[in-house]
Design a protein around this motif. Structure first.
Motif, PDB file in Angstrom:
ATOM      1  N   VAL A  13       0.848  -1.196   0.000  1.00  0.00           N
ATOM      2  CA  VAL A  13       0.000   0.000   0.000  1.00  0.00           C
ATOM      3  C   VAL A  13       0.886   1.250   0.000  1.00  0.00           C
ATOM      4  O   VAL A  13       0.646   2.198  -0.752  1.00  0.00           O
ATOM      5  N   LYS A  14       1.928   1.229   0.807  1.00  0.00           N
ATOM      6  CA  LYS A  14       2.857   2.362   0.852  1.00  0.00           C
ATOM      7  C   LYS A  14       3.659   2.466  -0.448  1.00  0.00           C
ATOM      8  O   LYS A  14       3.941   3.561  -0.938  1.00  0.00           O
ATOM      9  N   ALA A  15       4.029   1.318  -1.014  1.00  0.00           N
ATOM     10  CA  ALA A  15       4.769   1.317  -2.284  1.00  0.00           C
ATOM     11  C   ALA A  15       3.928   1.943  -3.388  1.00  0.00           C
ATOM     12  O   ALA A  15       4.448   2.693  -4.229  1.00  0.00           O
ATOM     13  N   PRO A  19       6.295   7.387  -5.694  1.00  0.00           N
ATOM     14  CA  PRO A  19       6.579   7.533  -7.129  1.00  0.00           C
ATOM     15  C   PRO A  19       7.506   6.437  -7.657  1.00  0.00           C
ATOM     16  O   PRO A  19       7.473   6.108  -8.836  1.00  0.00           O
ATOM     17  N   ARG A  20       8.312   5.841  -6.757  1.00  0.00           N
ATOM     18  CA  ARG A  20       9.247   4.780  -7.166  1.00  0.00           C
ATOM     19  C   ARG A  20       8.571   3.412  -7.285  1.00  0.00           C
ATOM     20  O   ARG A  20       9.179   2.470  -7.773  1.00  0.00           O
ATOM     21  N   LEU A  42       8.316  -4.618  -4.345  1.00  0.00           N
ATOM     22  CA  LEU A  42       8.438  -4.055  -5.682  1.00  0.00           C
ATOM     23  C   LEU A  42       7.118  -4.223  -6.423  1.00  0.00           C
ATOM     24  O   LEU A  42       6.623  -5.341  -6.557  1.00  0.00           O
ATOM     25  N   LEU A  43       6.574  -3.131  -6.906  1.00  0.00           N
ATOM     26  CA  LEU A  43       5.359  -3.196  -7.710  1.00  0.00           C
ATOM     27  C   LEU A  43       5.722  -3.079  -9.188  1.00  0.00           C
ATOM     28  O   LEU A  43       6.747  -2.482  -9.533  1.00  0.00           O
TER      29      LEU A  43
END
Length: 133
Positions: A13-15, A19-20, A42-43
């Protein structure tokens, strides 16, 4: 504490808000610890810049989903690509000190465990690859 899918999804959720499109989760006992241990979620769409660590080697193990580690020579040419998949014959890599590399997501969420010696120092820990002019 369990390192489970529920934790991975909380970090994801934070990822997604970053923007990264990735987010780390610190696994050290304290900020004073002389080393780095972390999860990194990693998304799809995330990719790190080509860089190297001049003061330590690095261990990267994919513990959920998959991720791609790419290796480069001194001229920035890709020399190897490793698809790391949790539970596969190649779930991770050991990255030799000074070797240029980059990390990227596949088309699914991936969770990696990373470990390096020494505390993180923005001045010395990562040296980004500089293209020749």
């Amino acid at each position: 504490m369990k390192l489970d899918k529920q934790l991975f999804e909380q970090i994801a959720v934070k990822a997604a808000q970053s923007p990264r499109l990735r987010m780390h989760y610190d696994l050290r006992d304290s900020e004073e610890e002389n080393g780095q241990r972390m999860l990194n979620v990693l998304l799809p769409g995330t990719k790190s810049a080509i860089h190297r660590h001049t003061d330590t080697s690095e261990v990267v193990v994919c513990i959920y989903g998959s991720a791609i580690e790419r290796f480069y020579d001194e001229q920035g040419n890709e020399t190897e690509m490793v698809v790391m998949k949790a539970g596969s014959e190649t779930p991770g890599v050991w990255i030799e000190q000074g070797l240029y590399h980059s990390l990227e997501a596949t088309d699914e969420m991936g969770v990696i465990f990373e470990a390096k010696a020494h505390k993180y120092n923005p001045e010395t820990t990562e040296q980004k690859y500089k293209t020749q002019s």
